[in-house]
Design an enzyme around this catalytic site. Structure first.
Site, PDB file in Angstrom:
ATOM      1  N   ARG A  85      32.325  43.184  31.785  1.00 25.39           N
ATOM      2  CA  ARG A  85      33.555  43.529  31.292  1.00 25.39           C
ATOM      3  C   ARG A  85      33.946  44.579  30.932  1.00 25.39           C
ATOM      4  NH1 ARG A  85      31.836  38.341  28.656  1.00 25.39           N
ATOM      5  NH2 ARG A  85      32.948  36.391  29.174  1.00 25.39           N
ATOM      6  N   LYS A 110      31.551  38.614  24.728  1.00 20.63           N
ATOM      7  CA  LYS A 110      32.414  37.934  24.525  1.00 20.63           C
ATOM      8  C   LYS A 110      31.927  36.350  23.543  1.00 20.63           C
ATOM      9  CE  LYS A 110      36.491  35.037  26.636  1.00 20.63           C
ATOM     10  NZ  LYS A 110      37.154  35.173  27.117  1.00 20.63           N
ATOM     11  N   HIS A 114      39.168  44.629  35.561  1.00 14.87           N
ATOM     12  CA  HIS A 114      38.353  43.266  35.434  1.00 14.87           C
ATOM     13  C   HIS A 114      38.517  42.170  37.140  1.00 14.87           C
ATOM     14  CE1 HIS A 114      37.194  40.030  32.406  1.00 14.87           C
ATOM     15  NE2 HIS A 114      37.559  38.736  33.916  1.00 14.87           N
ATOM     16  N   ARG A 167      35.147  42.712  38.023  1.00 14.62           N
ATOM     17  CA  ARG A 167      33.820  41.733  37.334  1.00 14.62           C
ATOM     18  C   ARG A 167      34.074  40.500  38.103  1.00 14.62           C
ATOM     19  NH1 ARG A 167      31.756  39.467  33.198  1.00 14.62           N
ATOM     20  NH2 ARG A 167      32.587  37.499  32.406  1.00 14.62           N
ATOM     21  N   HIS A 200      29.546  33.459  30.840  1.00 10.42           N
ATOM     22  CA  HIS A 200      30.304  32.505  30.748  1.00 10.42           C
ATOM     23  C   HIS A 200      29.602  30.447  29.994  1.00 10.42           C
ATOM     24  CE1 HIS A 200      33.088  33.507  33.931  1.00 10.42           C
ATOM     25  NE2 HIS A 200      33.387  33.910  33.695  1.00 10.42           N
ATOM     26  N   TYR A 215      35.447  30.988  40.382  1.00  8.46           N
ATOM     27  CA  TYR A 215      35.552  31.836  42.163  1.00  8.46           C
ATOM     28  C   TYR A 215      35.622  30.817  43.437  1.00  8.46           C
ATOM     29  CZ  TYR A 215      35.268  34.980  37.989  1.00  8.46           C
ATOM     30  OH  TYR A 215      35.445  35.926  37.660  1.00  8.46           O
TER      31      TYR A 215
END
Length: 445
Positions: free
Chosen positions: A233, A258, A372, A375, A398, A407
């Site tokens: 990120r 995150k 981004h 990524r 995640h 994706y």
């Protein structure tokens, strides 16, 4: 929020001030609005230190010519404001507006409860918006007012579902931790919005982007390659410290990503020599700072208290340090350093992001490219290369695999999205079906 009756408003007092000519009030108002936006954006308290920084960075900005009358008027406006602040202090009055008081209360509560800085900024920003909507303190403390505000966000602003949840969580925090309402119930139903397909670059587009970065934005080229190569990120990239890079094992450690979680990701073999050179370049900057007696880099509050000298150690230094030193806004007004501590920060995220956009435009990539997108491209290209989805989830950090599954919608297979178009199959309309395809075209067109 405690009730303080003695509150002053500089806008009201300026409009009634007999010491300011009518013709000058509009100019004073413009200048002070400009200054207020600047200091609130920098999270600085009102005062002479903020005024000096504003004058240095905004008024005397490099490459911008100012007229003499402008400088005189702006200086007079700031002088009036500082005198007004002194009068506030003498009278024991609170000079802050309702949005500023609400923002400060939310940030204070967030710091007390150990929220991440970005979470505090997000919550306090929404709370300040809500305070402007409410108009006065009494209305701001009523759940019904919050319901009307959230309803306007959902129905009038066409926000994404995640943004709606952000606003809801911010106001729930404000009512619980600031207003003392145990269980606020907002009568609003959030509106689900469709998931957005991420912007993904092809491998050829990434090569073109990196070539332009090397040619036009060389300072940021390694950072861009590393973000793509490790799937980082934006803030994870710029906050990398020397100790987070393991050249021998070929890994990067992401600290407090995150959700305030740590994780490990890959350091590409092709970048190890370049990263080693970047470490030595960072060491040279670090030695200059030590010789100049500069304060150490920023560290998380708990660690800063526990490891008091660690901020000056090279292992805690940034992998991508900023070119210039700057005042740490969190230290402005602190005891012993009222004008703030000057230290070396990391590469600014917005500066780097703008460099990515300029390089993408120069490369002729006609997509909404931001940092981004690198990524997203990392994850998509791994998936296309056969990497297991669960492994990609771990590398990206995640929490839920359904986030990673997006994706699957953009990863390509043999052709297009992994299917063969009926137009490519042999048949009447096939482009490669002899004379029918090459000369006659398709009767359906």
């Amino acid at each position: 929020m405690t009730a303080i009756k003695n509150r002053w408003c500089w806008r009201k007092d300026l409009s009634e001030c007999r010491g300011v000519a009518q013709r000058d009030r509009e100019g004073f108002l413009m200048t002070l609005e400009w200054f207020e936006n600047f200091r609130l954006r920098r999270e600085m308290p009102a005062g002479r230190a903020a005024a000096r920084l504003f004058w240095r960075e905004e008024v005397l900005r490099e490459g911008v010519d100012r007229e003499k009358w402008q400088l005189e008027q702006w200086e007079a406006a700031l002088q009036w404001y500082l005198e007004w602040l002194a009068a506030c202090a003498e009278a024991g009055a609170d000079h802050r507006s309702l949005p500023e008081r609400v923002r400060a209360a939310v940030r204070s509560a967030g710091s007390r409860l150990g929220l991440a800085r970005r979470t505090k900024l997000c919550y306090s920003g929404w709370a300040a918006r809500y305070a402007r909507f409410a108009g006065d303190q009494r209305a701001a403390m009523e759940v019904e007012t919050a319901t009307r505000f959230l309803t306007s966000v959902v129905e009038d602003e066409d926000c994404a579902y995640s943004t709606q949840k952000q606003a809801l969580n911010a106001l729930a925090f404000f009512f619980k931790k600031v207003c003392g309402v145990e269980d606020p119930v907002f009568g609003v139903k959030l509106r689900k919005t469709a998931a957005k397909v991420p912007v993904v670059l092809s491998k050829e587009e990434t090569r073109r982007l990196f070539a332009k970065m090397e040619a036009r934005e060389a300072r940021y080229a390694l950072a861009a390659r590393l973000q793509y190569g490790a799937g980082l990120r934006l803030m994870e990239l710029v906050r990398l410290r020397i100790k987070d890079v393991d050249l021998q094992r070929g890994t990067l450690t992401v600290r407090a990503g995150k959700g305030d979680k740590d994780r490990m990701t890959v350091l590409p073999k092709s970048l190890r020599e370049a990263v080693a050179r970047q470490i030595e370049a960072a060491r040279a900057v670090w030695l200059e700072d030590r010789e100049a007696g500069l304060a150490g880099v920023w560290m998380p509050n708990a660690l800063a208290r526990k490891l008091r000298r660690a901020a000056e150690g090279f292992e805690w230094f940034w992998l991508f340090p900023a070119m210039k030193t700057a005042v740490d806004p969190a230290t402005v007004g602190s005891e012993g350093a009222p004008e703030g501590i000057i230290r070396r920060h990391h590469l600014h995220d917005s500066v780097y992001n703008r460099a990515i956009k300029r390089a993408a435009a120069a490369a002729g990539i006609e997509k909404g490219v931001t940092s981004h997108a690198l990524r997203h491209s990392f994850a998509t290209h791994l998936l296309e290369g056969g990497t297991d989805l669960r492994r990609i989830q771990e590398l990206l950090g995640h929490e839920d695999i359904t986030t990673t599954e997006i994706y699957l919608h953009v990863a390509v297979g043999v052709s297009g999205l992994g299917v063969t178009s009926p137009l490519d199959e042999s048949g009447e309309c096939g482009a490669g079906s002899g004379e029918s395809g090459s000369n006659q075209g398709c009767a359906l067109i």
